[in-house]
Design a protein around this motif. Structure first.
Motif, PDB file in Angstrom:
ATOM      1  N   ASP A 496       0.826  -1.212   0.000  1.00  0.00           N
ATOM      2  CA  ASP A 496       0.000   0.000   0.000  1.00  0.00           C
ATOM      3  C   ASP A 496       0.858   1.258   0.000  1.00  0.00           C
ATOM      4  O   ASP A 496       0.519   2.264   0.640  1.00  0.00           O
ATOM      5  N   ASP A 512      -7.661  -9.396  -4.456  1.00  0.00           N
ATOM      6  CA  ASP A 512      -6.307  -9.780  -4.853  1.00  0.00           C
ATOM      7  C   ASP A 512      -5.310  -8.858  -4.150  1.00  0.00           C
ATOM      8  O   ASP A 512      -5.202  -7.680  -4.486  1.00  0.00           O
ATOM      9  N   GLN A 513      -4.580  -9.415  -3.179  1.00  0.00           N
ATOM     10  CA  GLN A 513      -3.639  -8.610  -2.396  1.00  0.00           C
ATOM     11  C   GLN A 513      -2.399  -8.237  -3.198  1.00  0.00           C
ATOM     12  O   GLN A 513      -1.652  -7.339  -2.804  1.00  0.00           O
ATOM     13  N   LEU A 514      -2.164  -8.923  -4.328  1.00  0.00           N
ATOM     14  CA  LEU A 514      -0.987  -8.613  -5.137  1.00  0.00           C
ATOM     15  C   LEU A 514      -1.059  -7.185  -5.665  1.00  0.00           C
ATOM     16  O   LEU A 514      -0.027  -6.545  -5.884  1.00  0.00           O
ATOM     17  N   GLU A 515      -2.262  -6.675  -5.846  1.00  0.00           N
ATOM     18  CA  GLU A 515      -2.430  -5.310  -6.325  1.00  0.00           C
ATOM     19  C   GLU A 515      -1.928  -4.290  -5.308  1.00  0.00           C
ATOM     20  O   GLU A 515      -1.705  -3.125  -5.648  1.00  0.00           O
ATOM     21  N   ARG A 516      -1.761  -4.716  -4.062  1.00  0.00           N
ATOM     22  CA  ARG A 516      -1.286  -3.812  -3.019  1.00  0.00           C
ATOM     23  C   ARG A 516       0.238  -3.816  -2.886  1.00  0.00           C
ATOM     24  O   ARG A 516       0.801  -3.014  -2.151  1.00  0.00           O
ATOM     25  N   SER A 518       4.118  -3.577  -4.349  1.00  0.00           N
ATOM     26  CA  SER A 518       4.974  -3.006  -5.383  1.00  0.00           C
ATOM     27  C   SER A 518       6.428  -3.161  -4.945  1.00  0.00           C
ATOM     28  O   SER A 518       6.710  -3.475  -3.785  1.00  0.00           O
ATOM     29  N   SER A 548      -2.022 -14.532  -8.564  1.00  0.00           N
ATOM     30  CA  SER A 548      -2.764 -13.635  -7.684  1.00  0.00           C
ATOM     31  C   SER A 548      -2.541 -14.063  -6.238  1.00  0.00           C
ATOM     32  O   SER A 548      -2.065 -15.166  -5.963  1.00  0.00           O
TER      33      SER A 548
END
Length: 891
Positions: A496, A512-516, A518, A548
């Motif tokens: 995040d 999908d926690q992968l979107e959080r 980086s 994912s």
């Protein structure tokens, strides 16, 4: 009569539904646990908390919930700092014991060597593992001393285990003690009974991603048939990062297998698939698959340099020499199919100039293939007898130059020149033919943008000088391209947008926690590598690549370089991030509609639970119907402190009790306790900490003419005891099914606004009473004050653009929806509805054009339209007005 309102649940009050209060699970369909009803309660098996018990929930020693399968052998990677910390035990009867709440003790059985001689002492005097009779300090604190007893028999405290696995345990000389791979056990005990859970700690596989290669260049993974026994010393192995595996240190034995599983020959190694089983001692530590390619003359043939003064010879001697040059020891499997001499004749005739020769596999050896054309010249003069090969300002003939991508360098073919030291007699550009090989494979110049070792052959294109002599020559040098490197300190992971470190955890949400997640990889020379171009993220769960991060579990997210490489000094842990998705903890259960408040006859909140029944009204109870009611939907408190509905597919009703007696269904008035369990659909994504919730079946009788099981009994009770509605003319009657007048509808809105405490600039005259602004309203009427408020605030205006209100006339459903919309506006609420809000109403055409926007808002807000219709121009009953008012209050 039916209540035309939506079932809209909120934190406050549930929207009105029928008396059955449609719940998530029907009692008739709910599974009921096998039990013996003695008439006084449930008869259970006599057992302690530990009888037939197993550990059913645990943490990983680093503060995260353990997401593995506790019914299978549990293992942790050595060096991860993780181990098993039991938090919950369930016995054979299904009784759950919270280890912390029950104040149970947790101890650990650990591998202990019988003597220090069998331990491993490192060069820094630290020890690997525990030894019999050793003295240890927990967290290095000399006041916390532990002495080990007999090998393999002593149990250690939870504090000792935490220090041991965290790497903060020290020996008597204050040197670190490192955990070792082996078998461990966590023991939960109350001093009398105990429950044991075994787990293991294993070395992380250092051979993950290892590969085979041949030759000196470990970057060149292509292995080519050459007619010899490649498996007898030529083939070597490297780790995934390119670091060479050393025989005698990393492994001390190899067994070679063919694709059919049989042992490979120790003679020539034919093209095909192989497996190398690497061992150390008696253990196989890795199995590495590799392929030996066929020798393809078009890809692997040698470079033919120019010859001088007919050194190649003529006839058969020239043929033999040339085949040996291009095919090496495999020359007998190839033949020359065409030769064009400079003179134009076919064959090697000794003339000077350029020859064109075609070589092709003859057959007879399935390991060789291909056809290739070679051009070379028979020259009079070698130009390199007087000139040198340069790359930029440096002579490079027979040498190796280093290109460091990390330093921003790149190979530049335009820097290749043939000249004298003083810069004269320069040949460059189109005057040169430059070829590149990586190992035995010919590659394009673009390949030198990648790490590896390349042989560069530079040929001065033959030409005739002023004397008519043919002049030219060939020379070589080596280019070692060192990869664009990154280091562990240049890698950062973010969750995040916040720096995450090496590990982090989140709770399961279904998203999908992968979107959080980086990542950033900094370039040591400044700037950073770009995600998607220079590197990607590989995600693994249980060793398998996934795309994912949704379900609970531990995920390994690894930087996968594309345009750079990690330095050999960087460990995988330096560019790997572990994200644990914890199961969502379901706790603080209650019926979905229940707001936690009891309301007494004066409308005051009580103690917020079912513990005190010394009140005359129960808010949010299930209305008694005389027959079985359905179990209300289940709600739990989320991380924000709000109660939200738990999807009914995620749990099953196990039992229902009224008092201490188990019942099949809820019929009579009273408090019922429901026990639930997670269903298979919940999987490992949910953790049920609380298993019971209560609801109450209530006979509502707020007025003498309003009584359960009428659909409106509970909502009118809500309205009465929150001071939204009153009885008729001071009686205890409500006339629920009678049409309501416009004046009484305004009175209900006035009560909804707070009654005497309602905001508004309304006035009273000693002579005329309340100043309502309507010419047909008596200022002394019981409803005058409410109308004065409604007119002053803009909630009510004159009928059809007049100054009259028609207080005794009946009001329609669309008119009351419009009054509510006006009330919402002056209360600061948004009353704009989405397009199509009325599409689901079967009688949307009954709504007048002037009221359409107001009715659409009421439907979208869940105030009306529950039955799939609105009956816009029909008169509204007093019960329906109470229901719509309470639905508005629940927004």
């Amino acid at each position: 009569m039916t209540a035309c309102v939506n079932r809209k649940h909120t934190k406050k009050v549930a929207a009105v539904v029928t008396a059955s209060l449609v719940g998530a699970l029907s009692l008739g369909a709910a599974p009921v646990a096998a039990m013996a009803d003695t008439g006084t309660g449930i008869e259970t098996l006599a057992a302690s908390w530990a009888t037939g018990a197993k550990v059913t929930a645990a943490e990983d020693g680093k503060g995260a919930v353990f997401t593995g399968d506790l019914t299978k052998p549990v293992s942790f990677d050595l060096g991860s700092g993780k181990y098993l910390v039991p938090t919950e035990v369930t016995n054979q009867n299904g009784d759950v014991t919270d280890v912390l709440e029950a104040e149970l003790d947790v101890q650990y059985s650990m591998p202990v060597s019988s003597s220090s001689a069998s331990g491993v002492q490192n060069s820094d005097n630290s020890w690997n593992g525990l030894v019999n009779g050793g003295l240890y300090f927990i967290d290095g604190d000399s006041s916390k001393v532990v002495t080990t007893g007999t090998a393999n028999t002593q149990n250690f405290s939870a504090e000792f285990a935490a220090s041991y696995f965290a790497g903060t345990l020290t020996d008597g000389n204050h040197n670190p003690v490192h955990p070792v791979a082996g078998s461990y056990a966590a023991i939960v005990t109350d001093g009398t009974d105990s429950v044991k859970m075994n787990f293991s700690v294993a070395d992380e596989n250092p051979f993950s991603g290892a590969y085979a290669y041949a030759g000196a260049d470990s970057y060149n993974k292509e292995i080519v048939y050459d007619g010899t026994c490649l498996i007898d010393g030529d083939i070597q192995f490297a780790k995934a990062d390119g670091t060479k595996l050393t025989f005698g240190t990393d492994y001390d034995g190899v067994v070679w297998y063919k694709s059919d599983g049989t042992t490979a020959d120790t003679s020539a190694t034919p093209a095909g698939s192989y497996t190398a089983a690497l061992s150390k001692g008696s253990d196989v530590v890795a199995k590495i698959n590799f392929t030996v390619e066929k020798f393809d003359i078009s890809k692997h043939g040698g470079v033919v340099a120019d010859y001088f003064n007919n050194a190649l010879g003529t006839g058969d001697a020239a043929t033999s020499a040339l085949l040996s040059k291009v095919a090496g020891s495999l020359d007998t499997y190839f033949g020359i199919t065409d030769v064009t001499a400079p003179s134009g004749t076919k064959g090697f005739d000794g003339s000077y100039g350029e020859y064109t020769v075609t070589v092709k596999a003859k057959g007879g050896n399935s390991n060789v293939t291909g056809e290739a054309t070679f051009k070379f010249s028979n020259l009079n003069t070698d130009i390199f007898s007087t000139l040198d090969l340069y790359y930029g300002a440096s002579p490079v003939s027979g040498t190796t130059i280093n290109i460091n991508l990390t330093e921003g360098e790149s190979f530049d073919a335009s820097k290749i020149k043939v000249r004298k030291a003083d810069g004269s007699s320069v040949y460059a550009g189109d005057q040169l033919e430059v070829t590149y090989k990586q190992g035995s494979k010919t590659v394009d110049a673009s390949a030198l943008a990648n790490a590896g070792t390349y042989t560069v052959t530079v040929r001065v294109k033959p030409f005739q000088d002023e004397n008519g002599d043919w002049v030219g020559g060939t020379d070589t040098f080596t280019v070692k391209v060192n990869g664009n490197q990154a280091y562990g300190t240049n890698v950062s992971f973010y969750l995040d947008g916040e720096l995450a470190g090496a590990t982090d955890s989140v709770d399961y949400s279904g998203a999908d926690q992968l979107e959080r997640v980086s990542a950033k990889v900094a370039n040591p020379e400044g700037g950073s590598f770009e995600y998607g171009t220079d590197f990607s993220l590989e995600v693994k769960k249980d060793g398998k690549v996934v795309d994912s991060i949704v379900d609970a579990g531990e995920y390994e997210i690894t930087i996968k370089p594309v345009t750079f490489e990690f330095a050999s000094t960087v460990n995988k842990a330096d560019y790997t991030f572990t994200l644990t998705v914890n199961p969502l903890t379901v706790n603080d259960l209650k019926p979905y509609y229940y707001n936690g408040d009891d309301v007494d006859a004066a409308g005051e909140d009580s103690n917020g639970d079912f513990g005190n029944r010394g009140i005359s009204y129960v808010n949010d109870g299930v209305a008694w119907t005389g027959s079985a009611v359905e179990v209300p939907a289940l709600a739990y408190k989320n991380a924000d402190g709000d109660y939200v509905e738990l999807d009914s597919s995620l749990y099953n009703v196990v039992s229902i009790k009224k008092g201490t007696k188990t019942v099949k269904e809820a019929v009579d008035e009273g408090i019922y306790t429901v026990t639930v369990a997670l269903s298979d659909a919940a999987g490992s994504n949910y953790s049920l900490k609380a298993r019971t919730f209560e609801f109450e079946v209530v006979k509502y009788n707020p007025f003498d003419d309003v009584e359960s099981p009428a659909w409106y009994a509970s909502v009118i009770a809500d309205a009465k005891y929150t001071n939204v509605v009153n009885g008729i003319s001071g009686t205890n009657l409500y006339a629920p099914e009678a049409d309501i007048t416009r004046a009484d509808a305004i009175c209900i809105l006035f009560n909804l606004a707070g009654g005497d405490n309602a905001m508004g600039d309304y006035q009273y005259s000693e002579t005329t009473g309340w100043i309502t602004g309507f010419d047909d309203v008596d200022g002394h009427a019981y409803y005058a004050k409410a109308l004065a408020w409604a007119h002053s605030t803009g909630v009510a205006n004159g009928y059809a653009g007049t100054t009259s209100f028609r207080p005794e006339a009946k009001i329609t459903r669309e008119e009351f929806a419009s009054l509510l919309a006006n009330f919402a506006k002056v209360s600061g609420k948004d009353v704009d509805a989405a397009d199509g809000a009325l599409d689901g109403m079967s009688d949307a055409n009954t709504v007048s054009d002037w009221a359409e926007a107001n009715v659409a808002w009421a439907v979208e807000a869940g105030i009306m339209g529950n039955g799939g219709f609105v009956a816009g121009q029909s008169n509204i009953s007093r019960a329906e007005v109470a229901a719509m008012a309470m639905n508005y209050r629940a927004m």
